[in-house]
Design a protein around this motif. Structure first.
Motif, PDB file in Angstrom:
ATOM      1  N   LYS A 261     -97.284  72.646 -19.972  1.00  0.00           N
ATOM      2  CA  LYS A 261     -97.377  74.101 -20.031  1.00  0.00           C
ATOM      3  C   LYS A 261     -98.681  74.574 -19.369  1.00  0.00           C
ATOM      4  O   LYS A 261     -99.708  73.896 -19.436  1.00  0.00           O
ATOM      5  CB  LYS A 261     -97.339  74.596 -21.481  1.00  0.00           C
ATOM      6  CG  LYS A 261     -96.018  74.379 -22.196  1.00  0.00           C
ATOM      7  CD  LYS A 261     -96.125  74.894 -23.611  1.00  0.00           C
ATOM      8  CE  LYS A 261     -94.846  74.857 -24.423  1.00  0.00           C
ATOM      9  NZ  LYS A 261     -93.722  74.148 -23.930  1.00  0.00           N
ATOM     10  N   TYR A 262     -98.594  75.748 -18.758  1.00  0.00           N
ATOM     11  CA  TYR A 262     -99.780  76.386 -18.178  1.00  0.00           C
ATOM     12  C   TYR A 262    -100.521  77.121 -19.282  1.00  0.00           C
ATOM     13  O   TYR A 262     -99.959  77.983 -19.960  1.00  0.00           O
ATOM     14  CB  TYR A 262     -99.333  77.352 -17.079  1.00  0.00           C
ATOM     15  CG  TYR A 262    -100.399  78.288 -16.579  1.00  0.00           C
ATOM     16  CD1 TYR A 262    -101.451  77.812 -15.809  1.00  0.00           C
ATOM     17  CD2 TYR A 262    -100.334  79.659 -16.847  1.00  0.00           C
ATOM     18  CE1 TYR A 262    -102.420  78.675 -15.329  1.00  0.00           C
ATOM     19  CE2 TYR A 262    -101.295  80.526 -16.370  1.00  0.00           C
ATOM     20  CZ  TYR A 262    -102.342  80.030 -15.618  1.00  0.00           C
ATOM     21  OH  TYR A 262    -103.304  80.890 -15.138  1.00  0.00           O
ATOM     22  N   ILE A 263    -101.796  76.776 -19.477  1.00  0.00           N
ATOM     23  CA  ILE A 263    -102.592  77.419 -20.521  1.00  0.00           C
ATOM     24  C   ILE A 263    -103.353  78.615 -19.967  1.00  0.00           C
ATOM     25  O   ILE A 263    -103.413  79.665 -20.590  1.00  0.00           O
ATOM     26  CB  ILE A 263    -103.572  76.409 -21.156  1.00  0.00           C
ATOM     27  CG1 ILE A 263    -102.795  75.216 -21.737  1.00  0.00           C
ATOM     28  CG2 ILE A 263    -104.412  77.072 -22.240  1.00  0.00           C
ATOM     29  CD1 ILE A 263    -101.750  75.594 -22.765  1.00  0.00           C
ATOM     30  N   GLY A 264    -103.927  78.490 -18.762  1.00  0.00           N
ATOM     31  CA  GLY A 264    -104.622  79.629 -18.198  1.00  0.00           C
ATOM     32  C   GLY A 264    -105.610  79.232 -17.120  1.00  0.00           C
ATOM     33  O   GLY A 264    -105.792  78.060 -16.817  1.00  0.00           O
ATOM     34  N   THR A 265    -106.252  80.228 -16.529  1.00  0.00           N
ATOM     35  CA  THR A 265    -107.193  80.042 -15.429  1.00  0.00           C
ATOM     36  C   THR A 265    -108.441  80.872 -15.668  1.00  0.00           C
ATOM     37  O   THR A 265    -108.354  81.990 -16.186  1.00  0.00           O
ATOM     38  CB  THR A 265    -106.550  80.465 -14.086  1.00  0.00           C
ATOM     39  OG1 THR A 265    -105.395  79.666 -13.850  1.00  0.00           O
ATOM     40  CG2 THR A 265    -107.516  80.289 -12.927  1.00  0.00           C
ATOM     41  N   ASP A 266    -109.590  80.324 -15.298  1.00  0.00           N
ATOM     42  CA  ASP A 266    -110.836  81.080 -15.393  1.00  0.00           C
ATOM     43  C   ASP A 266    -111.803  80.569 -14.333  1.00  0.00           C
ATOM     44  O   ASP A 266    -111.578  79.523 -13.717  1.00  0.00           O
ATOM     45  CB  ASP A 266    -111.452  80.916 -16.781  1.00  0.00           C
ATOM     46  CG  ASP A 266    -112.281  82.128 -17.194  1.00  0.00           C
ATOM     47  OD1 ASP A 266    -112.742  82.855 -16.293  1.00  0.00           O
ATOM     48  OD2 ASP A 266    -112.468  82.339 -18.401  1.00  0.00           O
ATOM     49  N   LEU A 267    -112.872  81.327 -14.115  1.00  0.00           N
ATOM     50  CA  LEU A 267    -113.938  80.860 -13.245  1.00  0.00           C
ATOM     51  C   LEU A 267    -114.668  79.709 -13.923  1.00  0.00           C
ATOM     52  O   LEU A 267    -114.914  79.747 -15.138  1.00  0.00           O
ATOM     53  CB  LEU A 267    -114.917  81.996 -12.949  1.00  0.00           C
ATOM     54  CG  LEU A 267    -114.358  83.226 -12.219  1.00  0.00           C
ATOM     55  CD1 LEU A 267    -115.418  84.310 -12.136  1.00  0.00           C
ATOM     56  CD2 LEU A 267    -113.862  82.840 -10.835  1.00  0.00           C
TER      57      LEU A 267
END
Length: 512
Positions: free
Chosen positions: A236-242
Motif C-alpha cells: 500500500k502507498y502510505i504517502g510522500t513528503d520532502l
C-alpha cells in the motif's frame, strides 16, 4: 501536514510539487496468485530530483519499479510519462520511452566485454553491417570519461569485481540518456569511496533535469541525497513528503507501523541450556565475527535487511558453505561441520529460504519430497528402503501438519505455497532435529498457513527444540522470538531481549 505525523495517504502540496512531473503512477494494482503485491498505489517524480522509495522487504517497491520498467504489467491503474499515458509491455518499450532501471540482481553477460555489454543491441556498425569495434570502444570510453569511471572497455565482465560490475550496470543505464532512472539498491556491493562516486554521478544527473527513483534500506543515504520520500507498506502507498521534513525515527515508524499482538501470539515455554554456541564465525568476504548462543526451547529470531548476511550464516552453520574462521559448539562440544550431512548427524535441520530453488523437487510427489531426508538414516537396509515404514511416517506427518492434498502421490508443484512449505517442514521434522534453522519459514504463503506454521514452531519450542528463525517480516520476528539478533552488512549489530525489541529499535540496528 507532514507524512511523518499522520498515518494516511497524502502528498506534500508545496510549490515544488506543482511542477510538471516526469513520471506519474495512479492507482496501480498488481496481484500474484494469493498475494496483492500492489494495492492501488501512487507515485510522482519531479524533474531534477532524487525520489527515495522506502519500505520493508515485501512492501511492493520492486514490483512497482518492474511495472514502470515494462517487466510486469499492472492489473489496473495507469502510468504517465511527461503527462502522457503510456503502456510498457517490455523493458525495451520502457527504454524507448525514457525509463531505464538498474536492477538489484546484475544482468550482465560475463563472457562479453564491458563495451559489448553496455551497447548490446545498439552497437555501432560499419558500412558493411558489421560491429564497429573501434567506435564501440570509443563510445564506451567517452561515457566512462563523463562518469569518471576508470575501467578498460575491453575487459571481460567475468574478470570484474562485483562492485565494478555494479558500476558498469550504472553506466549502461545512463547510456540510454533516459529521463527517469530507477536505482534498486545500487550501493549494495559498493565501498564507501564507490558510493561517494555514485552520488557525484547522481548529482550530475539531477543537474541535467533527470528524475531518479532510488530504492534503498540505508537511512543515511536517504537523508544525504533524496529530495522527496515515498513510503510503501504491505503493498500500500502510505504517502510522500520532502526528505527535509523527516528524520530517521519518523521514517522508520512509517515503514513498520502495524499491530502485531493478535497476528503473532507467543506462548511462553521453558528455556533450557545452550545447545548451539557460535563464536567469531567468519566466511571470507561475506560476514565476520558472528557470535551467539541458542538454547533448548528458545526461538532466536534473526533480523536484517537485504545483504545483511543472515542466510549465509545459517548455511555456514549447516555446512553448505564451511566457515573460514570461528567455532561452532553443539551440546557443549566443538564440532567441525563441512557438509549438511554432518550437520544432520549433530541433530540439525535447515529449512532453506527459497523452497522452489533449494528445497522442493517440483517434479516429484509429496511422499518423495518428504522422505528424502530419511533415506540417510535408519530406514535403508542392505541398499533397500523400508518403504512401508517410511510411507507410514510420511503419511502421519502430512496428517499432523494438515497438508491439503488428494494423496501422498500428488506432485508437489500442484500444491499451494503454504502446503508446499508444510511438506518441507514435515521433511525435517521426520529427522527429529534438536536444532531447527528456519530461513523465511512463511515467505509467500497466506495468512492462514502462516498462523498454522507459527503454532507449529511454538509447539516445537515447547518440546525443547532450539529454533533459529530468519525472517524479513518484522512482525514475525517480534511476535515469535524470545530474543532477536540483528545483522547489518555481515556483522551482528545487536541482540535484543523480547521485552526490549520493538520495530524501531530493530530497524535502527538493521540500518546502521
Amino acid at each position: 501536514m507532514s507524512l511523518s505525523t499522520q498515518e494516511a495517504v497524502r502528498e506534500n502540496k508545496g510549490a515544488a510539487a506543482q511542477q510538471k512531473y516526469l513520471l506519474e503512477v495512479d492507482s496501480v494494482r498488481k496481484e500474484f496468485p494469493g498475494v496483492v503485491a500492489l494495492d492501488d498505489v501512487n507515485l510522482r517524480i519531479r524533474p531534477g530530483t532524487v525520489h527515495a522509495l522506502m519500505g520493508e522487504n515485501g512492501a511492493g517497491k520492486s514490483t512497482l519499479m518492474k511495472i514502470i520498467a515494462g517487466i510486469y504489467q499492472p492489473d489496473r491503474g495507469e502510468v504517465r510519462l511527461g503527462g502522457k499515458k503510456v503502456q510498457m509491455h517490455t523493458p525495451l518499450d520502457a527504454l524507448e520511452q525514457g525509463v531505464a532501471m538498474i536492477h538489484q540482481e546484475l544482468n550482465l553477460m560475463p563472457f562479453m566485454t564491458i563495451a559489448e555489454n553496455i551497447w548490446i543491441r545498439r552497437e555501432p556498425l560499419t558500412k558493411l553491417g558489421f560491429v564497429d569495434h573501434k567506435a564501440l570502444r570509443e563510445n564506451t570510453q567517452k561515457l566512462f570519461d563523463r562518469l569518471n569511471i576508470s575501467l578498460d572497455p575491453e575487459t571481460e565482465v567475468r574478470d570484474l569485481s562485483i562492485a565494478n560490475r555494479q558500476m558498469v550496470e550504472i553506466a549502461k543505464a545512463i547510456s540510454y540518456e533516459s529521463d527517469v532512472l530507477i536505482m534498486d539498491e545500487p550501493t549494495s556491493a559498493l565501498t564507501d569511496r564507490e558510493v561517494e562516486h555514485l552520488f557525484q554521478i547522481i548529482a550530475s544527473l539531477k543537474a541535467d533535469g533527470k528524475g531518479i527513483v532510488y530504492i534503498t534500506h540505508k537511512m543515511d543515504e536517504v537523508f544525504e541525497i533524496a529530495d522527496d520520500v515515498s513510503v510503501f507498506r504491505d503493498g500500500k502507498y502510505i504517502g510522500t513528503d520532502l526528505a527535509s521534513n523527516l528524520d530517521s525515527d519518523q521514517l522508520i515508524r512509517m515503514m513498520v507501523g502495524r499491530e502485531i499482538t493478535q497476528m503473532f501470539p507467543k506462548e511462553e515455554v521453558p528455556i533450557g541450556d545452550v545447545v548451539l554456541s557460535v563464536k567469531d564465525l567468519c566466511l571470507d568476504g561475506v560476514f565476520e565475527n558472528v557470535s551467539f548462543d541458542l538454547r533448548a526451547g528458545e526461538i532466536l529470531g534473526v533480523a536484517g535487511l537485504v545483504g545483511s548476511g543472515r542466510t549465509n550464516v545459517a548455511e555456514t552453520i549447516y555446512g553448505v558453505t564451511p566457515a573460514t574462521a570461528g567455532t561452532i559448539d553443539v551440546f557443549g562440544e566443538t564440532v567441525e561441520i563441512k557438509t549438511p550431512a554432518e550437520a544432520m548427524d549433530h541433530g540439525m535441520a535447515l529449512l532453506t529460504e527459497d523452497r522452489k530453488d533449494t528445497g522442493l523437487f517440483l517434479m516429484l510427489d509429496i511422499q518423495e519430497n518428504m522422505q528424502i531426508a530419511l533415506l540417510s538414516q535408519d530406514h535403508v537396509k542392505g541398499g533397500f528402503v523400508a518403504e512401508s515404514t517410511v510411507s507410514k511416517l510420511c503419511k502421519e506427518m502430512s496428517d499432523a501438519l494438515r497438508v491439503k492434498t488428494p494423496g501422498m502421490n500428488e506432485r508437489i508443484e500442484n500444491l499451494s505455497g503454504g502446503n508446499q512449505q508444510k511438506v518441507l517442514i514435515g521433511r525435517w521434522l521426520l529427522t527429529k532435529p534438536r536444532i531447527l534453522i528456519l530461513d523465511e519459514p512463511t515467505r509467500g504463503i497466506d495468512v492462514g498457513a502462516k498462523a498454522e506454521i507459527h503454532k507449529l514452531i511454538t509447539k516445537l519450542a515447547g518440546e525443547g527444540v532450539a529454533v533459529l528463525m530468519i525472517s524479513s517480516e518484522m512482525p514475525e520476528v517480534l511476535g515469535m522470538s524470545d530474543r532477536v539478533m540483528v545483522m547489518h552488512e555481515g556483522h551482528v549489530t545487536g541482540i535484543l531481549d523480547r521485552a526490549e525489541a520493538d520495530q524501531v529499535s530493530v530497524m535502527r540496528l538493521a540500518s546502521n
